[in-house]
Design an enzyme around this catalytic site. Structure first.
Site, PDB file in Angstrom:
ATOM      1  N   GLU A   1      19.681  20.657  36.186  1.00 48.13           N
ATOM      2  CA  GLU A   1      19.833  20.476  37.778  1.00 48.13           C
ATOM      3  C   GLU A   1      18.875  19.033  37.857  1.00 48.13           C
ATOM      4  O   GLU A   1      17.784  18.942  37.467  1.00 48.13           O
ATOM      5  CB  GLU A   1      19.202  21.571  38.376  1.00 48.13           C
ATOM      6  CG  GLU A   1      19.042  21.597  39.902  1.00 48.13           C
ATOM      7  CD  GLU A   1      18.739  23.142  40.341  1.00 48.13           C
ATOM      8  OE1 GLU A   1      18.334  23.767  39.714  1.00 48.13           O
ATOM      9  OE2 GLU A   1      18.815  23.148  41.733  1.00 48.13           O
TER      10      GLU A   1
ATOM     11  N   LYS B   1      25.536  22.018  45.467  1.00 46.79           N
ATOM     12  CA  LYS B   1      25.284  23.530  45.392  1.00 46.79           C
ATOM     13  C   LYS B   1      25.218  24.129  46.588  1.00 46.79           C
ATOM     14  O   LYS B   1      25.080  23.611  47.745  1.00 46.79           O
ATOM     15  CB  LYS B   1      23.800  23.424  45.064  1.00 46.79           C
ATOM     16  CG  LYS B   1      23.076  24.593  44.811  1.00 46.79           C
ATOM     17  CD  LYS B   1      21.712  24.480  44.159  1.00 46.79           C
ATOM     18  CE  LYS B   1      20.862  25.635  43.629  1.00 46.79           C
ATOM     19  NZ  LYS B   1      19.483  25.175  43.281  1.00 46.79           N
TER      20      LYS B   1
ATOM     21  N   CYS C   1      22.371  26.546  39.221  1.00 48.11           N
ATOM     22  CA  CYS C   1      21.495  27.339  39.458  1.00 48.11           C
ATOM     23  C   CYS C   1      21.824  28.472  40.100  1.00 48.11           C
ATOM     24  O   CYS C   1      22.482  29.470  39.804  1.00 48.11           O
ATOM     25  CB  CYS C   1      20.206  26.766  39.448  1.00 48.11           C
ATOM     26  SG  CYS C   1      18.624  27.572  38.749  1.00 48.11           S
TER      27      CYS C   1
END
Lengths: 552, 552
Positions: free
Chosen positions: A44, A111, A147
């Site tokens: 990330e 994200k 994540c």
């Protein structure tokens, strides 16, 4: 149909975009040329490192990060790169993953789940994405996630629904005890439910208080782990997918909790020293267990030639403490100095005699710097000793350009059993998040590899040695009582009532809880240290100093 | 139709729910019995104080806060209360405003706009509400909003659309220079557009780094201010609405920026000392401008009898510095001590002679504690002096239970021109967010009230007096150059290129920017201080210590 995907479990320096760019290119060339990979997946926010904190609010920094991604697309061919970056789109900023191939960005995912709890502040910086991203590559449909996305329900499913055969996840998932098991359990359960194989790439390395443990893995569509990278070190490996099914590969075994904690602490020291450009470390060696463990960790992290120990005995230091400290330094081959602190203590005592002459005793109740034994009424004198040691150590640190490590543990930090600017003085506090009982366990583990801490240090009762015959237990509940109370109050947010109901004596709970409540001011000025529990002091536990809350 | 609404501009102690409950009841009785109010409006999160930070994650704390609200409904009659509280609803937590009347909660609004930038972390704690709340009271329809709601477009309008005749806003809006003007301008513009009168109730008081300035106000539907409460103190006033129109009332005049800043600093010291239970403060008085200002602020906040000054001359202290420090203490009627630091400095020099014998010079480049004059190669020796002063002051603080105030300003904090555990030692740093040029302006302002700082202190060139003939300008750009560069880099996030393009010399920009970048580790261990600018160090500017970012 065969697809080879490389996992780049890499260690980046937060904020250094050009160095990170070079690191990406080097890893990609290795994966392409040595491992035959067609694609390489990075952690990330690859380009900035994680967490870059308020650097993400700087327009120059964001512009550089975005430019770097476009450069990257042109600088490497014949392998697709999946890299994380802070994607600017007008006034909005996204935590994104770009797929770069043949000079173009062929996909970009934003994200969706932005964690804003614990050590995470992502809603401070980022806007959330709202849709899955699936792209075609060499005949496979590949979905992207980042994540937190794969910890929450729904997002893995949505990628599968959008047509993904394989799911990639870019991560910066910090370590704490038990985290690796938790991570694999939570994520593999979702993978199994969605029936889609997943490639989980985690960052590795220390960044201030956080340790990223790596332990990247690949799960097949049944939620079974078919590959696991090592913990706590960089690793680039290639995974072969045959008709979208990952081929069984090596699985690094998981360490026990004790070994994980030890490795995390070693990596944390190593990276703080290396990334901040220090030429070594110094520390005060007292003959007690805490400094003994920190010495061993420092040597294991940096090598004996980068570590220097300073013994600073006072009139209250027992001979066995000096003997044991010397044995520790010798066992590890560390250079040491002996600097008795009496001359400075005497100087201050003389300088303060007139001011102190009028006052009958220390104002222990109002006193906000309780020091090493607030309860015994000689705070000022005890703290002077600890602060003389702080001055000596900082002088050597300043003179030699070496980082001063403090040696306080989490139990002490919790209850304020430490002296501000004294034993708390230093740039980095390796065992700040290690409770005392775990200090013993880690020391025994280290001795099991080679004997470096004398047995007596592990068995004699702990003492700050700031007054005659002083013992920690004169001021605090025994650590086998104190540590579980602290875990419940600090890490689990249990109330005093709940802790008492769990079987602890109300006097012990009251003492521990009120000391924790009163010492926030002291923790606020402590150096950063390595987080290894589920809740460390620091960015993980943000309490007001000025507070009328009383846990008891 | 007449409606009387009281504005309770109150000062609460974060975390002390029972004390806050008593304070609410007392204010409500006063408003009802003395002012004839039918309703009283309190600030945001009244019951817990703001910001309660991670106390909001404790189940016991939230349960107590919710219980307190239900108790409150029963404990007061004949006046409606509008109070803020963290409303628990199953797993969710809202930042809510309840209307309590005749033993019941007749309305409850959930804040929709949760700020998560700057000093705010509300998305860490709260879920967002999604709808307006309008309730009927004595013939009027009243809408509820909370703080950030009225800064954003749309929410005031939505309340109006939902039928509100009058809008109430509960606030905890922190002060910074220019904030009051900005606040009134932004909000009144929206009020005018929506054509609805607004009652804006702000918290007052100091809470760690934050100052809440009060300055509550009432705007009519045209966006004209018809009432304003005083800045920086508690005030309960009643506003009469005739047919939903607020009747013109007293408007406290707004202070100039300098006076506002001075008052904010006085309030900040006063509340930190009072709320944390100290019996007074001590500080080191050097004869320089910074400690002179802090002394005056402390005396104005606490009274001369609660303040003690310590002069700690060394061989480098000029006679005029001692003379001026004595004049300052005498002008303000403050008790003082003179404690020369030579005995301790000599003791340390002797103790360290052997260790230092081998090293030719200080490793200035690698050194992470640059200290007061990193550039001159005698860091360790200079820092020893500063740290001896720290030990003396902390010993007195410990002995007497008095809070040690540090005297460093924002310019120094920015570039690291200070010694960790030396002049940075202390529990509270009043002028930590005051740039040096503003230190001068505030000092001149204070002297205009009564002469307390000798003119020479205002005119002689600043010096740390840690080496012979040392001047700040030997190490730093002059403050009239440095301060504007720092404002641009630290507060406005401008890049070095932008600052140079604005007309500053590239050498000055490079020096300032690189010092700011390198000194995050030092700021991280500094005591909390009062925020008065648009971006203070602390919760307002969260930078990594380990960082490869270079602003230049």
């Amino acid at each position: 149909m065969i697809l080879k995907i490389a996992i780049a479990q890499t260690n980046f320096l937060v904020g250094n975009i050009s160095a990170n760019l070079d690191h990406i290119i080097k890893a990609a060339c290795h994966a392409r040329d040595e491992l035959g990979a067609e694609m390489i997946v990075f952690p990330e926010l690859t380009i900035t490192g994680y967490p870059a904190e308020d650097l993400l609010l700087r327009a120059d920094f964001i512009a550089n990060a975005n430019n770097a991604i476009y450069q990257l697309a042109d600088r490497i061919v014949d392998i697709a790169l999946v890299v994380g970056f802070p994607e600017q789109d007008g006034e909005k900023l996204y935590n994104s993953a770009a797929v770069l191939h043949r000079g173009a960005m062929i996909a970009c995912y934003r994200k969706q789940a932005l964690p804003n709890y614990g050590v995470f502040d992502e809603q401070r910086y980022f806007d959330a994405g709202h849709q899955p991203c699936v792209f075609e590559f060499n005949g496979s449909f590949i979905g992207l996630t980042i994540c937190e996305d794969v910890w929450q329900g729904g997002i893995i499913d949505a990628s599968k629904q959008a047509g993904a055969d394989i799911l990639l996840t870019l991560n910066a998932s910090p370590f704490n005890l038990g985290k690796i098991h938790q991570r694999e359990a939570v994520i593999c359960r979702q993978v199994k439910a969605a029936q889609i194989p997943l490639v989980y790439v985690n960052q590795v390395g220390g960044q201030d208080e956080l340790i990223f443990d790596g332990a990247s893995f690949v799960s097949d569509a049944q939620g079974d782990i078919v590959f696991r990278a090592a913990e706590f070190r960089e690793q680039i490996s290639v995974i072969e997918f045959v008709d979208h099914h990952p081929v069984k590969n090596t699985c690094a075994p998981l360490y026990t909790d004790i070994i994980s904690a030890y490795q995390a602490l070693v990596l944390g020291i190593k990276d703080y020293v290396r990334k901040n450009g220090f030429n070594g470390v110094i520390l005060g060696l007292s003959g007690g267990i805490d400094s003994a463990l920190v010495l061993a960790l420092a040597v294991d992290a940096l090598g004996a030639d980068k570590v220097e120990a300073v013994l600073m005995p006072s009139r209250y230091t027992q001979t066995m403490s000096i003997d044991d400290a010397l044995l520790e330094a010798e066992a590890l081959g560390v250079k040491h100095h002996i600097i008795p602190i009496e001359p400075a203590v005497n100087a201050f005592t003389g300088m303060l005699a007139e001011v102190f002459a009028g006052s009958s005793r220390d104002t222990t109740d109002d006193c906000r710097d309780a020091g090493a034994s607030a309860m015994q009424g000689a705070i000022a004198a005890e703290n002077i000793q600890a602060r003389c040691r702080g001055v000596v150590l900082m002088a050597i640190s300043n003179k030699q350009g070496k980082l001063l490590l403090t040696t306080g543990n989490k139990s002490e930090m919790s209850v304020g059993y430490a002296t501000l600017y004294g034993d708390m003085a230093g740039g980095f506090a390796p065992i700040k998040d290690v409770p005392k009982l775990l200090v013993y366990q880690l020391s025994r583990y280290r001795n099991s590899l080679s004997p470096v801490i004398p047995e007596r240090v592990l068995t004699r009762p702990p003492s700050a040695e700031l007054a005659p015959d002083q013992l920690d237990e004169d001021s605090l509940p025994p650590y086998d009582i104190l540590d579980p109370i602290l875990e419940r109050y600090v890490e689990l947010d249990q109330s005093a009532e709940q802790i008492i109901a769990a079987g602890f004596r109300s006097e012990d709970v009251a003492r521990a809880v009120s000391l924790v409540d009163r010492n926030e001011y002291k923790r606020r000025q402590s150096p950063p240290g390595i987080r290894i529990t589920g809740r460390a002091f620091g960015r993980d536990r943000r309490y007001p100093i000025t507070s009328g809350y009383k846990g008891i």
